[in-house]
Motif scaffolding. Sequence first.
Motif, PDB file in Angstrom:
ATOM      1  N   GLU A 130      19.531   3.415  82.918  1.00 12.92           N
ATOM      2  CA  GLU A 130      20.273   2.322  83.542  1.00 12.92           C
ATOM      3  C   GLU A 130      19.405   1.339  84.324  1.00 12.92           C
ATOM      4  OE1 GLU A 130      23.505   3.996  85.840  1.00 12.92           O
ATOM      5  OE2 GLU A 130      23.997   5.370  84.199  1.00 12.92           O
ATOM      6  N   HIS A 131      18.267   1.803  84.870  1.00 13.29           N
ATOM      7  CA  HIS A 131      17.546   0.966  85.828  1.00 13.29           C
ATOM      8  C   HIS A 131      16.083   0.688  85.512  1.00 13.29           C
ATOM      9  CE1 HIS A 131      21.008   1.017  88.450  1.00 13.29           C
ATOM     10  NE2 HIS A 131      21.074   2.330  88.311  1.00 13.29           N
ATOM     11  N   LYS A 132      15.459   1.454  84.633  1.00 14.74           N
ATOM     12  CA  LYS A 132      14.044   1.173  84.336  1.00 14.74           C
ATOM     13  C   LYS A 132      13.970  -0.131  83.546  1.00 14.74           C
ATOM     14  CE  LYS A 132      11.564   2.901  80.888  1.00 14.74           C
ATOM     15  NZ  LYS A 132      10.966   1.683  80.319  1.00 14.74           N
ATOM     16  N   PRO A 133      13.177  -1.095  84.030  1.00 13.28           N
ATOM     17  CA  PRO A 133      13.023  -2.319  83.248  1.00 13.28           C
ATOM     18  C   PRO A 133      12.485  -2.004  81.844  1.00 13.28           C
ATOM     19  CG  PRO A 133      12.134  -2.606  85.468  1.00 13.28           C
ATOM     20  CD  PRO A 133      12.448  -1.149  85.301  1.00 13.28           C
ATOM     21  N   ALA A 134      12.949  -2.741  80.862  1.00 13.70           N
ATOM     22  CA  ALA A 134      12.591  -2.474  79.461  1.00 13.70           C
ATOM     23  C   ALA A 134      11.086  -2.554  79.219  1.00 13.70           C
ATOM     24  CB  ALA A 134      13.330  -3.456  78.547  1.00 13.70           C
ATOM     25  N   TRP A 135      10.377  -3.346  79.994  1.00 16.67           N
ATOM     26  CA  TRP A 135       8.940  -3.538  79.817  1.00 16.67           C
ATOM     27  C   TRP A 135       8.087  -2.540  80.594  1.00 16.67           C
ATOM     28  CZ3 TRP A 135       7.528  -4.174  84.721  1.00 16.67           C
ATOM     29  CH2 TRP A 135       8.443  -4.760  85.599  1.00 16.67           C
ATOM     30  N   MET A 136       8.695  -1.791  81.513  1.00 16.33           N
ATOM     31  CA  MET A 136       7.941  -0.897  82.399  1.00 16.33           C
ATOM     32  C   MET A 136       7.609   0.424  81.701  1.00 16.33           C
ATOM     33  SD  MET A 136       9.059   0.766  86.067  1.00 16.33           S
ATOM     34  CE  MET A 136       8.954  -0.753  86.987  1.00 16.33           C
ATOM     35  N   HIS A 137       6.365   0.871  81.882  1.00 16.12           N
ATOM     36  CA  HIS A 137       5.952   2.192  81.412  1.00 16.12           C
ATOM     37  C   HIS A 137       6.202   3.193  82.541  1.00 16.12           C
ATOM     38  CE1 HIS A 137       4.192   0.197  78.012  1.00 16.12           C
ATOM     39  NE2 HIS A 137       3.412  -0.515  78.812  1.00 16.12           N
ATOM     40  N   LEU A 138       6.617   4.406  82.158  1.00 21.86           N
ATOM     41  CA  LEU A 138       6.955   5.435  83.137  1.00 21.86           C
ATOM     42  C   LEU A 138       6.439   6.771  82.624  1.00 21.86           C
ATOM     43  CD1 LEU A 138       8.604   6.252  85.715  1.00 21.86           C
ATOM     44  CD2 LEU A 138      10.567   6.551  84.187  1.00 21.86           C
ATOM     45  N   ILE A 139       5.736   7.507  83.492  1.00 14.93           N
ATOM     46  CA  ILE A 139       5.227   8.830  83.130  1.00 14.93           C
ATOM     47  C   ILE A 139       5.763   9.839  84.135  1.00 14.93           C
ATOM     48  CG2 ILE A 139       3.205  10.274  82.696  1.00 14.93           C
ATOM     49  CD1 ILE A 139       1.601   7.723  82.157  1.00 14.93           C
ATOM     50  N   LEU A 140       6.317  10.944  83.613  1.00 18.26           N
ATOM     51  CA  LEU A 140       6.824  12.043  84.439  1.00 18.26           C
ATOM     52  C   LEU A 140       6.049  13.294  84.059  1.00 18.26           C
ATOM     53  CD1 LEU A 140       9.447  10.280  83.161  1.00 18.26           C
ATOM     54  CD2 LEU A 140      10.518  11.468  85.047  1.00 18.26           C
ATOM     55  N   THR A 141       5.525  14.012  85.064  1.00 19.54           N
ATOM     56  CA  THR A 141       4.713  15.190  84.771  1.00 19.54           C
ATOM     57  C   THR A 141       5.275  16.435  85.450  1.00 19.54           C
ATOM     58  OG1 THR A 141       3.193  15.073  86.657  1.00 19.54           O
ATOM     59  CG2 THR A 141       2.644  13.714  84.727  1.00 19.54           C
ATOM     60  N   GLY A 142       4.770  17.572  85.020  1.00 18.10           N
ATOM     61  CA  GLY A 142       5.099  18.862  85.617  1.00 18.10           C
ATOM     62  C   GLY A 142       5.656  19.833  84.592  1.00 18.10           C
ATOM     63  N   ARG A 143       5.490  21.106  84.892  1.00 18.39           N
ATOM     64  CA  ARG A 143       6.007  22.158  84.014  1.00 18.39           C
ATOM     65  C   ARG A 143       7.525  22.114  83.935  1.00 18.39           C
ATOM     66  NH1 ARG A 143       2.374  27.567  84.942  1.00 18.39           N
ATOM     67  NH2 ARG A 143       0.380  26.498  84.786  1.00 18.39           N
ATOM     68  N   ASN A 144       8.029  22.695  82.860  1.00 14.78           N
ATOM     69  CA  ASN A 144       9.471  22.918  82.690  1.00 14.78           C
ATOM     70  C   ASN A 144      10.301  21.645  82.779  1.00 14.78           C
ATOM     71  OD1 ASN A 144       9.113  25.821  82.534  1.00 14.78           O
ATOM     72  ND2 ASN A 144       8.745  25.740  84.736  1.00 14.78           N
ATOM     73  N   ALA A 145       9.881  20.615  82.081  1.00 16.84           N
ATOM     74  CA  ALA A 145      10.685  19.389  82.045  1.00 16.84           C
ATOM     75  C   ALA A 145      12.068  19.720  81.507  1.00 16.84           C
ATOM     76  CB  ALA A 145      10.025  18.336  81.165  1.00 16.84           C
ATOM     77  N   PRO A 146      13.109  19.239  82.173  1.00 18.34           N
ATOM     78  CA  PRO A 146      14.457  19.519  81.688  1.00 18.34           C
ATOM     79  C   PRO A 146      14.724  18.788  80.373  1.00 18.34           C
ATOM     80  CG  PRO A 146      14.543  18.076  83.607  1.00 18.34           C
ATOM     81  CD  PRO A 146      13.113  18.470  83.418  1.00 18.34           C
ATOM     82  N   PRO A 147      15.623  19.328  79.559  1.00 18.70           N
ATOM     83  CA  PRO A 147      15.916  18.717  78.250  1.00 18.70           C
ATOM     84  C   PRO A 147      16.344  17.257  78.350  1.00 18.70           C
ATOM     85  CG  PRO A 147      17.128  20.782  78.528  1.00 18.70           C
ATOM     86  CD  PRO A 147      16.397  20.533  79.801  1.00 18.70           C
TER      87      PRO A 147
END
Length: 178
Positions: A130-147
């Motif tokens: 809903e809120h991440k701008p279409a042009w923005m790159h986003l990285i999420l890290t860490g074990r056990n990422a939820p589905p």
Amino acid sequence: MKPREKCHGITLVNTGEGKGKSSSAFGVVFRAAGWGMKVCVIQYIKGNWKTGEQQAALRFDNIEWHALGDGFTWDTENPEQDRKTSREIWAFSQEKIRSGKFDLVVLDEINYCCNYGWIGGAEIADFIREHKPAWMHLILTGRNAPPELIEVADTATSMTPLKHAFDNGIEAEQGMEF
């Protein structure tokens, strides 16, 4: 550099039991910064622990770095405080993403917060949609990422350990592990 409106922002999830989730993200941080992109790194777990990557980021004027959190929460004696801190960092992360100021935002170790039940994977995924701008790159890290995070990602990688120096009694080495 392409103008923002011509960029397709990629959401990347680095997860798994192996080493390299954050290191991979930081490689992208420095790649993006090298191209003049504005970068924001938000660390959920590290707290005041000094790292080489944070020291390197200080040399760039286009990287904003926030090492937040209460430290390594698997040793916690106050899970309610860790939950509160994680929720505050999540609110801060949302502000940074919504600001439109950054080309790349890294939410380092956020997956741990989901695994501990402090922030819901569905909540994060809904926010991204809903809120991440279409042009923005986003990285999420860490074990056990939820589905839900794997589903919303454009690219998801699971780091699988084959061998680790720690298994042979070698402690974390400055410059390699931190």
